[in-house]
Design a protein around this motif. Structure first.
Motif, PDB file in Angstrom:
ATOM      1  N   CYS A 148      -4.472   3.323  -5.741  1.00 21.88           N
ATOM      2  CA  CYS A 148      -4.584   3.948  -4.430  1.00 21.88           C
ATOM      3  C   CYS A 148      -5.941   4.629  -4.315  1.00 21.88           C
ATOM      4  O   CYS A 148      -6.455   5.214  -5.275  1.00 21.88           O
ATOM      5  CB  CYS A 148      -3.462   4.970  -4.255  1.00 21.88           C
ATOM      6  SG  CYS A 148      -3.426   5.756  -2.631  1.00 21.88           S
ATOM      7  N   CYS A 149      -6.526   4.549  -3.142  1.00 21.18           N
ATOM      8  CA  CYS A 149      -7.850   5.124  -2.897  1.00 21.18           C
ATOM      9  C   CYS A 149      -7.735   6.245  -1.871  1.00 21.18           C
ATOM     10  O   CYS A 149      -7.405   6.002  -0.709  1.00 21.18           O
ATOM     11  CB  CYS A 149      -8.803   4.034  -2.410  1.00 21.18           C
ATOM     12  SG  CYS A 149     -10.498   4.577  -2.193  1.00 21.18           S
TER      13      CYS A 149
ATOM     14  N   ARG B  75      -7.737  -0.115  -3.751  1.00 18.06           N
ATOM     15  CA  ARG B  75      -8.962  -0.703  -4.285  1.00 18.06           C
ATOM     16  C   ARG B  75      -8.641  -1.500  -5.544  1.00 18.06           C
ATOM     17  O   ARG B  75      -7.733  -1.151  -6.302  1.00 18.06           O
ATOM     18  CB  ARG B  75     -10.017   0.364  -4.582  1.00 18.06           C
ATOM     19  CG  ARG B  75      -9.671   1.300  -5.715  1.00 18.06           C
ATOM     20  CD  ARG B  75     -10.749   2.375  -5.867  1.00 18.06           C
ATOM     21  NE  ARG B  75     -10.458   3.295  -6.961  1.00 18.06           N
ATOM     22  CZ  ARG B  75     -10.900   3.149  -8.204  1.00 18.06           C
ATOM     23  NH1 ARG B  75     -11.668   2.106  -8.507  1.00 18.06           N
ATOM     24  NH2 ARG B  75     -10.602   4.019  -9.147  1.00 18.06           N
ATOM     25  N   VAL B  76      -9.373  -2.567  -5.740  1.00 24.44           N
ATOM     26  CA  VAL B  76      -9.225  -3.381  -6.939  1.00 24.44           C
ATOM     27  C   VAL B  76     -10.089  -2.786  -8.035  1.00 24.44           C
ATOM     28  O   VAL B  76     -11.311  -2.686  -7.900  1.00 24.44           O
ATOM     29  CB  VAL B  76      -9.631  -4.843  -6.675  1.00 24.44           C
ATOM     30  CG1 VAL B  76      -9.592  -5.642  -7.970  1.00 24.44           C
ATOM     31  CG2 VAL B  76      -8.721  -5.473  -5.629  1.00 24.44           C
ATOM     32  N   VAL B  77      -9.457  -2.384  -9.131  1.00 19.05           N
ATOM     33  CA  VAL B  77     -10.170  -1.829 -10.275  1.00 19.05           C
ATOM     34  C   VAL B  77     -10.711  -2.955 -11.152  1.00 19.05           C
ATOM     35  O   VAL B  77     -11.827  -2.890 -11.660  1.00 19.05           O
ATOM     36  CB  VAL B  77      -9.231  -0.917 -11.101  1.00 19.05           C
ATOM     37  CG1 VAL B  77      -9.955  -0.382 -12.337  1.00 19.05           C
ATOM     38  CG2 VAL B  77      -8.704   0.216 -10.246  1.00 19.05           C
TER      39      VAL B  77
ATOM     40  N   GLY C 266      -5.570   4.170   0.968  1.00 20.90           N
ATOM     41  CA  GLY C 266      -6.072   2.807   0.901  1.00 20.90           C
ATOM     42  C   GLY C 266      -5.842   2.230  -0.486  1.00 20.90           C
ATOM     43  O   GLY C 266      -5.266   2.881  -1.351  1.00 20.90           O
TER      44      GLY C 266
ATOM     45  N   ASP D  29      -4.424  -8.504 -10.095  1.00 21.66           N
ATOM     46  CA  ASP D  29      -5.434  -7.455 -10.016  1.00 21.66           C
ATOM     47  C   ASP D  29      -4.879  -6.130 -10.525  1.00 21.66           C
ATOM     48  O   ASP D  29      -3.711  -5.803 -10.288  1.00 21.66           O
ATOM     49  CB  ASP D  29      -5.895  -7.250  -8.563  1.00 21.66           C
ATOM     50  CG  ASP D  29      -6.587  -8.468  -7.995  1.00 21.66           C
ATOM     51  OD1 ASP D  29      -7.621  -8.876  -8.546  1.00 21.66           O
ATOM     52  OD2 ASP D  29      -6.076  -9.020  -6.998  1.00 21.66           O
TER      53      ASP D  29
ATOM     54  N   GLN E 126       0.823  -1.200   0.000  1.00 22.41           N
ATOM     55  CA  GLN E 126       0.000   0.000   0.000  1.00 22.41           C
ATOM     56  C   GLN E 126       0.863   1.258   0.000  1.00 22.41           C
ATOM     57  O   GLN E 126       0.541   2.241  -0.681  1.00 22.41           O
ATOM     58  CB  GLN E 126      -0.929   0.005   1.213  1.00 22.41           C
ATOM     59  CG  GLN E 126      -1.835   1.231   1.294  1.00 22.41           C
ATOM     60  CD  GLN E 126      -2.829   1.127   2.431  1.00 22.41           C
ATOM     61  OE1 GLN E 126      -3.596   0.183   2.496  1.00 22.41           O
ATOM     62  NE2 GLN E 126      -2.797   2.106   3.329  1.00 22.41           N
TER      63      GLN E 126
ATOM     64  N   MET F 264      -4.940  -2.521  -9.587  1.00 27.19           N
ATOM     65  CA  MET F 264      -5.252  -1.842  -8.334  1.00 27.19           C
ATOM     66  C   MET F 264      -4.831  -0.382  -8.400  1.00 27.19           C
ATOM     67  O   MET F 264      -3.957  -0.003  -9.184  1.00 27.19           O
ATOM     68  CB  MET F 264      -4.552  -2.535  -7.157  1.00 27.19           C
ATOM     69  CG  MET F 264      -4.978  -3.972  -6.944  1.00 27.19           C
ATOM     70  SD  MET F 264      -4.262  -4.730  -5.461  1.00 27.19           S
ATOM     71  CE  MET F 264      -5.158  -3.842  -4.174  1.00 27.19           C
TER      72      MET F 264
END
Length: 226
Positions: A210-211, A217-219, A215, A206, A114, A208
């Protein structure tokens, strides 16, 4: 002294590698390659090779090949050269860059994945994340795996002393002795010289991103092992 694949997997059941978002087909075909192995495959030589392999890369660089297409060689911006000069032992700057570029790296915790995914240069873009089964991978590559107690490609905020000796084979790594530091620091990096065929050990691939800067997230899920 030392750690077996079983002991490593008990603490770190999964390994993670972040790569360019378009790289999965190439990884399946050629394996997950180190920078040096990728430059070999793409037949990059001369001054261009020296710049990419033996010098600090301030930004990511695209390389192309008539047969193999395109690939991205990631930047080394977390390595501040003035700090590296002050903390490096038993090798030159060129030696250190070449050493780093001969290996392909994996994180052992989601926290470190992360941190990279949400780093300033990467947070606004999607990336491929490979999730591997540690036990299967470590059994396959035990004789080629090296472990490091630090992020070898980062000198920020603190430039910890480093030398080629920080990379130790599994049989020589002080795994039990470092347990007191917790899993975030017991082992920081796992690396394999040259690269590895990850297809047999991969659990998921995956896309992915950064959110909100903190955090993940899987796109899109590209592959999940049966």
């Amino acid at each position: 002294m030392g750690v077996t694949p079983e002991e490593l997997a008990q603490t770190y059941p999964q390994l993670y590698h972040m790569a360019d978002a378009q790289s999965w087909n190439s990884i399946r075909k050629y394996g997950l390659l180190s920078t040096s192995a990728l430059l070999d495959l793409f037949e990059v030589n001369g001054i261009r090779r020296v710049q990419l392999e033996a010098r600090r890369r301030p930004m990511s660089e695209e390389i192309t090949h008539a047969e193999h297409g395109r690939a991205i060689v990631r930047d080394q911006s977390p390595l501040v050269e003035s700090k590296l000069l002050g903390c490096l032992k038993d090798c030159t700057l060129e030696d250190w860059y070449c050493l780093l570029n001969r290996q392909v790296y994996f994180w052992l915790t989601k926290g470190r994945l992360q941190t990279l995914l949400c780093a300033q240069k990467y947070r606004d873009h999607a990336h491929i994340v490979l999730t591997l089964d540690t036990l299967d991978f470590a059994r396959r590559y035990e004789n080629r795996i090296v472990l490091s107690p630090m992020n070898s490609g980062n000198t920020q905020p603190i430039a910890h002393p480093r030398s080629p000796a920080i990379f130790k084979r599994m049989r020589d790594y002080p795994f039990a002795e470092r347990a007191k530091y917790g899993d975030h620091y017991q082992v920081v990096e796992l690396a394999v010289e040259g690269g590895a065929d990850v297809t047999a050990s991969v659990l998921a691939v995956d896309v992915m991103q950064c959110c909100h800067g903190k955090g993940m997230r899987v796109v899109e899920n590209i592959f999940t092992a049966p």
